[in-house]
Design an enzyme around this catalytic site. Structure first.
Site, PDB file in Angstrom:
ATOM      1  CG  HIS A 155       9.292   4.630   7.127  1.00 26.99           C
ATOM      2  ND1 HIS A 155       8.880   5.839   6.981  1.00 26.99           N
ATOM      3  CD2 HIS A 155      10.648   4.687   6.831  1.00 26.99           C
ATOM      4  CE1 HIS A 155       9.550   6.384   6.276  1.00 26.99           C
ATOM      5  NE2 HIS A 155      10.937   5.768   6.303  1.00 26.99           N
ATOM      6  CG  LEU A 169      -2.015   0.985   1.057  1.00 25.63           C
ATOM      7  CD1 LEU A 169      -3.330   0.535   1.958  1.00 25.63           C
ATOM      8  CD2 LEU A 169      -1.678   2.566   1.731  1.00 25.63           C
TER       9      LEU A 169
END
Length: 338
Positions: A231, A127
């Site tokens: 992240h 994604l």
């Protein structure tokens, strides 16, 4: 409906490559390599064209498209079953306690064990949303559309779904976790290994990765600090997964230490609460609530935000959304609350 999610086509290669160049690395499922992306699109085309089958090694690639201009602003992927062609590797984290009565000391640590516990599960991944499109619920649309697709094609998917989140990467594109462990065995930096994995798969991991458990107490602090951490750009994605019922079960990615999450397929919130409806009417506009709606099955699948008014097992939908989804009166519609 301004945007819709639809199956990617082979001629979406340029748009997909442009998105891949914006990821900053660490996106194994979206490498900035035209040849690899082209092969993915061809594999996805074949999967969408295939009739209903039991869970296999199919890859389904989707794009987020501006329904009016045709611009591609995002992408996502669904794997019907992982570990079919090559093993799906993870690190399983376990705790170890050792006690010395003579010294009066207790030692607690964690251990990382290479495993393939998620082989034969389904996976959602890949994604990515264009930086200029990260508002207006487009990320949520991309993510949740995958679950409606699984619902529409449930026999093709396994009973557990996995999601790997990209881990922490430094400004130079390196990974403290990779440098502490795998980098010492492969003779390449994180970016090189990530690109190689995206293009060639995981066999090289089986060939060279250390098979014995690793004590985290022996790792540098900067590597331990990023374990289980997504992240910074993936924190919203992690929250969305948690809202759908995904949770961490003590597994992390072997490359960057990012969290690996999973959920029982039929427990996914969007999949579980979505309603199968028959379109009873199409109206120019109305004050009905905005819902996540999907139509079609495989290569004709489409989803997006739409004004849907539900009455029992029927619904009316606004005309713009009906056109974008390709539905007419009498067609089936799958809808979930926003």
């Amino acid at each position: 409906m301004s945007f819709r999610v639809r199956p990617a086509r082979v001629d979406d290669l340029d748009a997909l490559y442009d998105l891949a160049t914006l990821t900053g690395g660490g996106f194994t499922n979206l490498p900035a390599d035209r040849s690899t992306l082209g092969a993915k699109l061809e594999k996805s085309r074949a999967a969408f064209a295939r009739g209903e089958t039991p869970p296999a090694g199919d890859l389904f690639v989707f794009v987020l498209e501006d329904a009016k201009t045709g611009a591609i602003l995002g992408t996502c992927q669904v794997f019907s079953r992982i570990g079919v062609e090559q093993p799906f590797y993870s690190y399983r984290i376990s705790k170890l306690t050792q006690v010395s009565p003579e010294l009066g000391k207790t030692f607690n640590t964690e251990m990382l064990t290479l495993c393939t516990d998620f082989n034969e599960c389904s996976e959602v991944g890949g994604l990515f949303l264009h930086p200029e499109a990260r508002s207006g619920g487009l990320g949520v649309l991309l993510a949740r559309s995958r679950y409606l697709f699984i619902r529409r094609n449930r026999p093709r998917f396994a009973d557990k779904v996995v999601a790997e989140l990209r881990g922490v990467i430094d400004e130079a594109g390196g990974s403290p976790f990779w440098d502490a462990i795998a980098g010492k065995f492969f003779g390449m930096d994180f970016k090189e290994a990530d690109a190689f994995n995206g293009a060639h798969g995981t066999q090289f991991i089986a060939d060279l990765m250390p098979k014995t458990p690793i004590y985290t107490a022996m790792l540098p602090p900067e590597a331990v600090a990023v374990m289980r951490q997504p992240h910074p750009t993936g924190r919203a994605a992690m929250r969305m997964l948690e809202q759908e019922g995904f949770s961490g079960e003590g597994y992390i990615d072997i490359f960057d230490g990012g969290p690996t999450m999973s959920v029982a397929t039929d427990s996914i919130r969007t999949l579980r609460h979505a309603k199968e409806l028959t379109v009873a009417g199409i109206v120019d506009s109305h004050g009905a609530p905005v819902m996540l709606a999907a139509a079609g099955g495989l290569d004709d699948f489409a989803s997006g935000w739409a004004h849907v008014a539900i009455d029992g097992d029927t619904a009316t939908i606004d005309a713009d959304s009906a056109a974008a989804l390709g539905v007419a009166v009498g067609d089936r519609l799958l809808a979930a609350e926003r």
